[in-house]
Design a protein around this motif. Structure first.
Motif, PDB file in Angstrom:
ATOM      1  N   UNK A  69      -0.940 127.963  -6.770  1.00 55.10           N
ATOM      2  CA  UNK A  69      -0.124 126.851  -6.286  1.00 55.10           C
ATOM      3  C   UNK A  69       0.786 127.298  -5.152  1.00 55.10           C
ATOM      4  N   UNK A  70       1.389 128.476  -5.281  1.00 55.78           N
ATOM      5  CA  UNK A  70       2.218 129.002  -4.187  1.00 55.78           C
ATOM      6  C   UNK A  70       1.418 129.212  -2.925  1.00 55.78           C
ATOM      7  N   UNK A  71       0.189 129.719  -3.073  1.00 54.71           N
ATOM      8  CA  UNK A  71      -0.667 129.911  -1.902  1.00 54.71           C
ATOM      9  C   UNK A  71      -1.027 128.578  -1.263  1.00 54.71           C
ATOM     10  N   UNK A  72      -1.231 127.536  -2.091  1.00 60.76           N
ATOM     11  CA  UNK A  72      -1.525 126.216  -1.540  1.00 60.76           C
ATOM     12  C   UNK A  72      -0.353 125.663  -0.749  1.00 60.76           C
ATOM     13  N   UNK A  73       0.869 125.838  -1.263  1.00 57.67           N
ATOM     14  CA  UNK A  73       2.052 125.368  -0.538  1.00 57.67           C
ATOM     15  C   UNK A  73       2.213 126.122   0.777  1.00 57.67           C
ATOM     16  N   UNK A  74       2.034 127.444   0.737  1.00 57.43           N
ATOM     17  CA  UNK A  74       2.153 128.244   1.958  1.00 57.43           C
ATOM     18  C   UNK A  74       1.097 127.829   2.974  1.00 57.43           C
ATOM     19  N   UNK A  75      -0.119 127.510   2.510  1.00 57.94           N
ATOM     20  CA  UNK A  75      -1.185 127.097   3.418  1.00 57.94           C
ATOM     21  C   UNK A  75      -0.842 125.786   4.109  1.00 57.94           C
ATOM     22  N   UNK A  76      -0.303 124.818   3.356  1.00 60.46           N
ATOM     23  CA  UNK A  76       0.088 123.542   3.959  1.00 60.46           C
ATOM     24  C   UNK A  76       1.189 123.750   4.994  1.00 60.46           C
TER      25      UNK A  76
END
Length: 358
Positions: A69-76
């Protein structure tokens, strides 16, 4: 017998009266708080995007739930920064050309159309329709102060992160407001809507990318100024079907007109060829397993949503139409009429009796 208590007919009338008043109050609340609800809807879409990226990291990179989830937020956040860098740094000169020339381009196109009686009628009709619309008011507001637009975009981003961190608490709270006998049905409808939106967003990303690349490459081949920026603008505008690409074609035609009439005709040909390829090959391939909403319904629904909710409503209109379509399919066709429509497979929060699970 208590003379103050209503009989059965009066009680039924009172229930219907209160139901009607409740529906009217809900409609009024939706209308007067429409801008806030649109921003909340955009945040929900953003949360769906974050979770879709998190699932990719979780399955492909074998990350656990929280790091994914953290990686998804950073990607966005990285995508937003990248788009800002493209418009603010890499395409800065081209964007400045678009912004400074666009009012003159629109005025010049209107003057050219007004030379004929039919063209003059079209220009007057478009100006009259646009002048009184919510979209025109919102664009005027953005021109006066871009700070409000940035603030709204930041609110959508922060709301998306909040929704993405713990979506079940919001889903559970919403379902607890429903009668126990209706919770399982509503949960199935919400799960169907989330799954459909996730697939639709994936299809939109593919269509936006192909549209932007093909248009940018075509305009570069016919030597139209600011071709990369126009391609990126056209790709982003594909998020609003039919209406967005037509709006993105106006600055392209105007910049082509600064060179010659031949370039204008070539620009029209580029957009026409790309649209044919997109409509007949790319769109059926990526959307055949998502939703199949008739084009006329899509077009008029998008215009209606934009007229009611303004610029942000127009931007999210296609996604709102997908939600409405999915809810009608799930709640009415499947659970009311009994049509054989499959349900999304997920772990539910409530059992068939509406009792919360552990």
């Amino acid at each position: 017998m208590n003379r103050l208590s209503p009989d059965e007919d009066d009680a039924r009338y009172i229930r219907r009266l209160f139901l009607t008043l409740g529906v009217g109050a809900l409609a009024a609340a939706l209308y007067f708080t429409g801008d806030l609800l649109i921003l909340a809807f955009g945040s929900i879409l953003g949360a769906i995007v974050i979770h879709a990226l998190a699932e990719i990291y979780e399955h492909r990179l074998r990350l656990s739930a929280k790091p994914a989830l953290g990686a998804g937020i950073v990607t966005v956040l990285a995508i937003i920064v990248f788009l800002g860098w493209l418009f603010g740094v890499e395409f800065r000169t081209q964007v400045n050309v678009l912004v400074t020339r666009l009012p003159g381009i629109v005025a010049e196109l209107g003057a050219q159309l007004s030379t004929s009686p039919v063209g003059a009628k079209v220009v007057d009709a478009v100006r009259a329709a646009f002048a009184g619309s919510r979209v025109a008011q919102d664009i005027g507001g953005l021109a006066q102060g871009a700070g409000q637009f940035v603030l709204n975009a930041l609110l959508v981003l922060v709301g998306a992160i909040f929704f993405a961190v713990d979506p079940k608490i919001y889903e559970r709270g919403f379902l607890l407001l429903m009668p126990p006998s209706k919770r399982a049905v509503m949960e199935d409808a919400l799960l169907d809507t989330g799954s459909t939106l996730r697939l639709w967003l994936r299809a939109q990303l593919i269509q936006m990318t192909t549209m932007g690349v093909l248009v940018g490459l075509g305009l570069w081949l016919v030597d139209v100024p600011s071709a990369p920026a126009l391609g990126l603008l056209t790709g982003l505008s594909e998020f609003i079907p039919y209406v967005g690409p037509l709006a993105a074609m106006v600055p392209a035609l105007g910049l082509a007109a600064t060179k010659s009439l031949h370039h204008v005709l070539l620009t029209v040909a580029v957009f026409a060829v790309v649209r044919v390829v997109q409509t007949n090959f790319i769109t059926p391939f990526v959307t055949s397993r998502v939703v199949a909403i008739p084009p006329a319904v899509t077009l008029f629904a998008i215009l209606a949503i934009g007229a009611v909710f303004g610029l942000f409503g127009l931007f999210f209109s296609a996604a709102m139409l997908v939600v409405i379509y999915t809810l009608v399919r799930s709640l009415y066709l499947r659970d009311t009429l009994g049509e054989d429509i499959p349900r999304a497979r997920h772990r539910t929060l409530f059992d068939s009796a509406g009792t919360p699970r552990d």
